[in-house]
Design an enzyme around this catalytic site. Structure first.
Site, PDB file in Angstrom:
ATOM      1  N   ALA A  45       0.814  -1.220   0.000  1.00 52.79           N
ATOM      2  CA  ALA A  45       0.000   0.000   0.000  1.00 52.79           C
ATOM      3  C   ALA A  45       0.843   1.264   0.000  1.00 52.79           C
ATOM      4  O   ALA A  45       0.330   2.354  -0.279  1.00 52.79           O
ATOM      5  CB  ALA A  45      -0.934   0.000   1.204  1.00 52.79           C
ATOM      6  N   ARG A  72      10.843   7.502  -1.876  1.00 54.37           N
ATOM      7  CA  ARG A  72      12.211   7.750  -2.340  1.00 54.37           C
ATOM      8  C   ARG A  72      12.459   7.292  -3.774  1.00 54.37           C
ATOM      9  O   ARG A  72      13.490   7.609  -4.361  1.00 54.37           O
ATOM     10  CB  ARG A  72      13.218   7.095  -1.373  1.00 54.37           C
ATOM     11  CG  ARG A  72      13.423   7.925  -0.113  1.00 54.37           C
ATOM     12  CD  ARG A  72      14.283   7.201   0.891  1.00 54.37           C
ATOM     13  NE  ARG A  72      13.540   6.138   1.573  1.00 54.37           N
ATOM     14  CZ  ARG A  72      14.110   5.168   2.275  1.00 54.37           C
ATOM     15  NH1 ARG A  72      15.425   5.101   2.371  1.00 54.37           N
ATOM     16  NH2 ARG A  72      13.370   4.247   2.867  1.00 54.37           N
ATOM     17  N   ASP A  99       8.263  -5.310  -1.515  1.00 52.73           N
ATOM     18  CA  ASP A  99       9.449  -4.781  -2.205  1.00 52.73           C
ATOM     19  C   ASP A  99      10.703  -5.612  -1.959  1.00 52.73           C
ATOM     20  O   ASP A  99      11.803  -5.075  -1.885  1.00 52.73           O
ATOM     21  CB  ASP A  99       9.684  -3.321  -1.794  1.00 52.73           C
ATOM     22  CG  ASP A  99      10.021  -3.171  -0.317  1.00 52.73           C
ATOM     23  OD1 ASP A  99       9.878  -4.161   0.432  1.00 52.73           O
ATOM     24  OD2 ASP A  99      10.440  -2.078   0.090  1.00 52.73           O
ATOM     25  N   GLY A 130      14.536  -2.624  10.761  1.00 52.21           N
ATOM     26  CA  GLY A 130      14.241  -3.097  12.106  1.00 52.21           C
ATOM     27  C   GLY A 130      15.304  -4.086  12.556  1.00 52.21           C
ATOM     28  O   GLY A 130      15.793  -4.896  11.757  1.00 52.21           O
ATOM     29  N   GLU A 143      12.326  -0.996  15.621  1.00 51.45           N
ATOM     30  CA  GLU A 143      12.565  -0.134  14.459  1.00 51.45           C
ATOM     31  C   GLU A 143      13.749   0.779  14.728  1.00 51.45           C
ATOM     32  O   GLU A 143      13.951   1.233  15.866  1.00 51.45           O
ATOM     33  CB  GLU A 143      11.315   0.699  14.155  1.00 51.45           C
ATOM     34  CG  GLU A 143      10.153  -0.109  13.667  1.00 51.45           C
ATOM     35  CD  GLU A 143      10.539  -1.032  12.521  1.00 51.45           C
ATOM     36  OE1 GLU A 143      10.871  -0.532  11.433  1.00 51.45           O
ATOM     37  OE2 GLU A 143      10.535  -2.267  12.717  1.00 51.45           O
ATOM     38  N   ASN A 165      14.720 -14.890 -53.686  1.00 55.67           N
ATOM     39  CA  ASN A 165      15.837 -14.005 -53.384  1.00 55.67           C
ATOM     40  C   ASN A 165      15.419 -12.567 -53.633  1.00 55.67           C
ATOM     41  O   ASN A 165      14.980 -12.232 -54.738  1.00 55.67           O
ATOM     42  CB  ASN A 165      17.032 -14.359 -54.271  1.00 55.67           C
ATOM     43  CG  ASN A 165      18.270 -13.576 -53.845  1.00 55.67           C
ATOM     44  OD1 ASN A 165      19.029 -14.013 -52.993  1.00 55.67           O
ATOM     45  ND2 ASN A 165      18.470 -12.410 -54.440  1.00 55.67           N
ATOM     46  N   ASN A 187       4.093  -0.967 -48.720  1.00 50.13           N
ATOM     47  CA  ASN A 187       2.858  -1.592 -48.229  1.00 50.13           C
ATOM     48  C   ASN A 187       1.811  -0.571 -47.818  1.00 50.13           C
ATOM     49  O   ASN A 187       0.703  -0.940 -47.468  1.00 50.13           O
ATOM     50  CB  ASN A 187       3.173  -2.498 -47.042  1.00 50.13           C
ATOM     51  CG  ASN A 187       3.806  -1.738 -45.893  1.00 50.13           C
ATOM     52  OD1 ASN A 187       4.514  -0.743 -46.119  1.00 50.13           O
ATOM     53  ND2 ASN A 187       3.567  -2.173 -44.688  1.00 50.13           N
ATOM     54  N   ARG A 247      12.021  -0.407 -66.291  1.00 49.69           N
ATOM     55  CA  ARG A 247      13.066   0.607 -66.407  1.00 49.69           C
ATOM     56  C   ARG A 247      12.923   1.429 -67.673  1.00 49.69           C
ATOM     57  O   ARG A 247      12.622   0.893 -68.739  1.00 49.69           O
ATOM     58  CB  ARG A 247      14.420  -0.078 -66.417  1.00 49.69           C
ATOM     59  CG  ARG A 247      14.932  -0.427 -65.062  1.00 49.69           C
ATOM     60  CD  ARG A 247      16.407  -0.607 -65.106  1.00 49.69           C
ATOM     61  NE  ARG A 247      16.806  -1.559 -66.136  1.00 49.69           N
ATOM     62  CZ  ARG A 247      17.294  -2.771 -65.881  1.00 49.69           C
ATOM     63  NH1 ARG A 247      17.423  -3.192 -64.649  1.00 49.69           N
ATOM     64  NH2 ARG A 247      17.653  -3.543 -66.853  1.00 49.69           N
TER      65      ARG A 247
HETATM   66  C1  UD1 Z   1       9.520  -2.611   7.716  1.00 43.04           C
HETATM   67  C2  UD1 Z   1       9.677  -3.239   9.103  1.00 43.04           C
HETATM   68  C3  UD1 Z   1      11.159  -3.294   9.443  1.00 43.04           C
HETATM   69  C4  UD1 Z   1      11.892  -4.104   8.387  1.00 43.04           C
HETATM   70  C5  UD1 Z   1      11.635  -3.495   7.011  1.00 43.04           C
HETATM   71  C6  UD1 Z   1      12.224  -4.362   5.928  1.00 43.04           C
HETATM   72  C7  UD1 Z   1       7.697  -2.536  10.303  1.00 43.04           C
HETATM   73  C8  UD1 Z   1       7.143  -1.657  11.352  1.00 43.04           C
HETATM   74  N1  UD1 Z   1       8.990  -2.421  10.077  1.00 43.04           N
HETATM   75  O1  UD1 Z   1      10.018  -1.299   7.838  1.00 43.04           O
HETATM   76  O2  UD1 Z   1      11.343  -3.888  10.713  1.00 43.04           O
HETATM   77  O3  UD1 Z   1      13.278  -4.109   8.657  1.00 43.04           O
HETATM   78  O4  UD1 Z   1      10.225  -3.391   6.768  1.00 43.04           O
HETATM   79  O5  UD1 Z   1      12.123  -3.680   4.698  1.00 43.04           O
HETATM   80  O6  UD1 Z   1       6.982  -3.330   9.754  1.00 43.04           O
HETATM   81  N2  UD1 Z   1       2.947  -0.923   3.931  1.00 43.04           N
HETATM   82  C9  UD1 Z   1       1.572  -0.974   3.797  1.00 43.04           C
HETATM   83  N3  UD1 Z   1       0.803  -0.224   4.597  1.00 43.04           N
HETATM   84  C10 UD1 Z   1       1.312   0.581   5.559  1.00 43.04           C
HETATM   85  C11 UD1 Z   1       2.720   0.624   5.703  1.00 43.04           C
HETATM   86  C12 UD1 Z   1       3.505  -0.144   4.882  1.00 43.04           C
HETATM   87  O7  UD1 Z   1       1.054  -1.685   2.947  1.00 43.04           O
HETATM   88  O8  UD1 Z   1       0.526   1.234   6.250  1.00 43.04           O
HETATM   89  C13 UD1 Z   1       3.777  -1.740   3.054  1.00 43.04           C
HETATM   90  C14 UD1 Z   1       4.727  -0.944   2.184  1.00 43.04           C
HETATM   91  O9  UD1 Z   1       4.135  -0.654   0.929  1.00 43.04           O
HETATM   92  C15 UD1 Z   1       5.897  -1.911   2.031  1.00 43.04           C
HETATM   93  C16 UD1 Z   1       5.872  -2.696   3.325  1.00 43.04           C
HETATM   94  O10 UD1 Z   1       4.590  -2.528   3.876  1.00 43.04           O
HETATM   95  O11 UD1 Z   1       5.733  -2.806   0.959  1.00 43.04           O
HETATM   96  C17 UD1 Z   1       6.918  -2.214   4.295  1.00 43.04           C
HETATM   97  O12 UD1 Z   1       6.675  -0.862   4.563  1.00 43.04           O
HETATM   98  P1  UD1 Z   1       7.856   0.154   4.802  1.00 43.04           P
HETATM   99  O13 UD1 Z   1       7.316   1.485   5.074  1.00 43.04           O
HETATM  100  O14 UD1 Z   1       8.850  -0.003   3.723  1.00 43.04           O
HETATM  101  O15 UD1 Z   1       8.405  -0.446   6.175  1.00 43.04           O
HETATM  102  P2  UD1 Z   1       9.758  -0.072   6.811  1.00 43.04           P
HETATM  103  O16 UD1 Z   1       9.565   1.131   7.610  1.00 43.04           O
HETATM  104  O17 UD1 Z   1      10.814  -0.077   5.786  1.00 43.04           O
HETATM  105 CA    CA Z   2      11.166  -0.423   3.476  1.00 39.96          CA
END
Ligand code: UD1
Ligand code: CA
Length: 481
Positions: free
Chosen positions: A14, A19, A109, A146, A161, A383, A392, A446
């Site tokens: 979501a 970045r 991701d 984390g 975290e 050929n 065309n 020709r």
């Molecule tokens: C999260 C973990 C962290 C871990 C890291 C690995 C938590 C609190 N922390 O951190 O410990 O080391 O992933 O990459 O979980 N997402 C949602 N809805 C939300 C928030 C996030 O769907 O409300 C999804 C994001 O799109 C993403 C994934 O959850 O695919 C992780 O979210 P992200 O914000 O990247 O978490 P981090 O803070 O990186």
């Molecule tokens: Ca992340």
């Protein structure tokens, strides 16, 4: 005994991925033939899930459209506001009220995750009868991630975290990969107890571990066999590093199964491509999409094949090809452009600076040099001379040209469609053919040649050409005397 319950998979997708600085949501960025999300779904299919739920939010319409294309069986669930990973999982599980057993939760991701690793995580989790198991990895640079905090006996105590961590915890290099297995009933209970008492004011999924541990539910860590698999993607530089790692993994696997890759660093093969043993791929080549290459074919150097099928023993040198079929032992290139609907028969040849589109070449047919072949059927062993253009397009409609078996088209010819050169017919060089040529006839359009004697001396006096002509004429005169 009841049957083992089907597992559930929840993919978190979501977030925006700020970045990335992109109009495209992060999880839809492509990586060697699949999106980041597509890779995660492929790896998690090893969980043998009865139901897969993808939490969508940022640009949900785009993510859902992608899902209906690549994974129509999954259930998208909308998280309108991204209040944290714990919140996201809570919403997801509301869409699976009946589910029990194991649920695998993955960040959207982590595209390098292997299916085998997901399977091992589940195995470790289920055999330990735990409430929760986190996939962890020891990394060189844990910044932003984390941390896994273990107790005195080495068991998992909690996940912290970075932004909530003390200096001591920040020094830990064992990180949470964002991939977990949970017991569903224990997870539901723990999620209901999540607070937002943290630096981001979000519900953290990771807090579930501390909550379960505090009530005596066993929680554990499964350490990834290869830390690279746990790498996430936050910006385009990380995406490029992931792409290079995946390229190496894909190339290694193909080389181990009998494909020669002359320069793995400059060879990019989508995960969707199929290759047979004894294929050779030369430097700086890209094999993309639904491309497949049969045994003994040589691709490259400098070839890009998209959705292209190459037959056994064919050679495709310095070529750009999209949506084409290259027959066995056919040769293509250098500097050829094969466009959709191109079909080359066995031992057919498309040579240098030739463009083809909707063009079928029979077995052994040749278009060796500098031609455009659009909307055409060319018979076996025909050929087509250098510089032939299949005209065309009349500005409104496209029309078809047929060249029969073993016909011979002289150089610098225009075949004005719709037109047919029948089998065994000849076309004289420099003709513009629009009436068709019957079998065995010669078509020629020709104008007769006319030489204007002494023109250069009269019209171009004093040039190098005039001087050369004067010397040549003098020599002829002398020889005649
Ligand atoms: C999260 C973990 C962290 C871990 C890291 C690995 C938590 C609190 N922390 O951190 O410990 O080391 O992933 O990459 O979980 N997402 C949602 N809805 C939300 C928030 C996030 O769907 O409300 C999804 C994001 O799109 C993403 C994934 O959850 O695919 C992780 O979210 P992200 O914000 O990247 O978490 P981090 O803070 O990186
Ligand atoms: Ca992340």
């Amino acid at each position: 005994m009841s049957q083992a319950p089907l597992r559930t998979v929840v993919v978190l997708a979501a977030g925006e991925g700020k970045r990335m600085k992109s109009a495209t949501p992060k999880v839809l960025h492509p990586l060697l033939g699949r999106t980041l999300l597509g890779h995660v779904l492929t790896a998690s299919s090893a969980a043998g899930a009865g139901q897969t739920i993808v939490v969508v939010g940022h640009k949900a319409d785009l993510v859902e459209a992608h899902l209906s294309e690549v994974a129509p069986g999954v259930t998208p669930v909308l998280q309108a506001q991204q209040n944290g990973t714990g919140h996201a999982v809570r919403i997801a599980l509301e869409a699976a009220p009946e589910a029990t057993g194991t649920v695998v939760v993955l960040n959207g991701d982590v595209p390098l995750l292997r299916a085998e690793t997901v399977a091992s995580l589940i195995e470790a989790h289920e055999s330990g009868a735990r409430g929760a198991t986190v996939l962890a990895a020891e990394v060189g640079d844990p910044t932003g991630l984390g941390r896994i905090v273990r107790d005195a006996s080495g068991g998992l105590e909690r996940i912290v975290e970075e932004r909530d961590a003390s200096a001591e915890v920040r020094a830990i290099r064992e990180i949470n990969a964002g991939i977990y297995a949970f017991d569903l009933a224990s997870l539901r209970e723990a999620l209901s107890k999540l607070s937002t008492d943290n630096d981001q004011g979000e519900e953290y999924l990771t807090d579930v571990f501390g909550i379960m541990a505090s009530v005596g539910h066993p929680v554990g860590v499964f350490v990834a066999p290869d830390a690279d698999e746990t790498l996430g993607c936050n910006d385009r530089a990380e995406l490029a590093s992931l792409r290079a790692l995946l390229r190496d993994r894909v190339n290694q696997a193909w080389m181990r199964s009998g494909v020669s890759i002359l320069d793995p660093a400059t060879t990019w093969i989508d995960v969707t491509v199929a290759l047979e043993p004894d294929v050779e791929i030369d430097q700086n080549s890209q094999l993309l999409g639904a491309t497949s290459v049969a045994a003994g074919a040589i691709i490259g150097p400098d070839s890009t094949l998209i959705d292209t099928t190459v037959g056994a023993g064919a050679v495709v040198l310095r070529t750009h090809s999209i949506g084409a079929e290259v027959g066995p032992e056919a040769t293509v290139g250098p500097f050829s452009f094969l466009r959709p609907g191109t079909r080359l028969g066995r031992k057919a040849k498309v040579g240098g600076f030739v463009e083809t589109k909707n063009a079928e070449l029979g077995d052994g047919a040749k278009v060796p040099h500098l031609s455009y072949v659009g909307d055409a059927t060319i018979g076996a062993k025909a050929n087509i001379g250098a510089g032939t253009i299949f005209a065309n397009y009349d500005g409104v409609n496209k029309s078809h040209t047929t060249v029969g078996e073993a016909a011979f088209v002289g150089s610098d010819t225009v075949l004005i469609a719709p037109v047919e050169i029948e089998p065994g017919a000849y076309v004289a060089a420099g003709s513009a053919i629009q009436k068709g040529v019957p079998a065995g006839s010669l078509g020629v359009t020709r104008a007769p040649q006319r030489n204007v004697e002494g023109w250069v001396a009269r019209k171009r006096p004093g040039t190098v050409s005039a001087a050369a002509a004067e010397r040549a004429l003098a020599e002829k005169d002398a020889a005649a005397e």
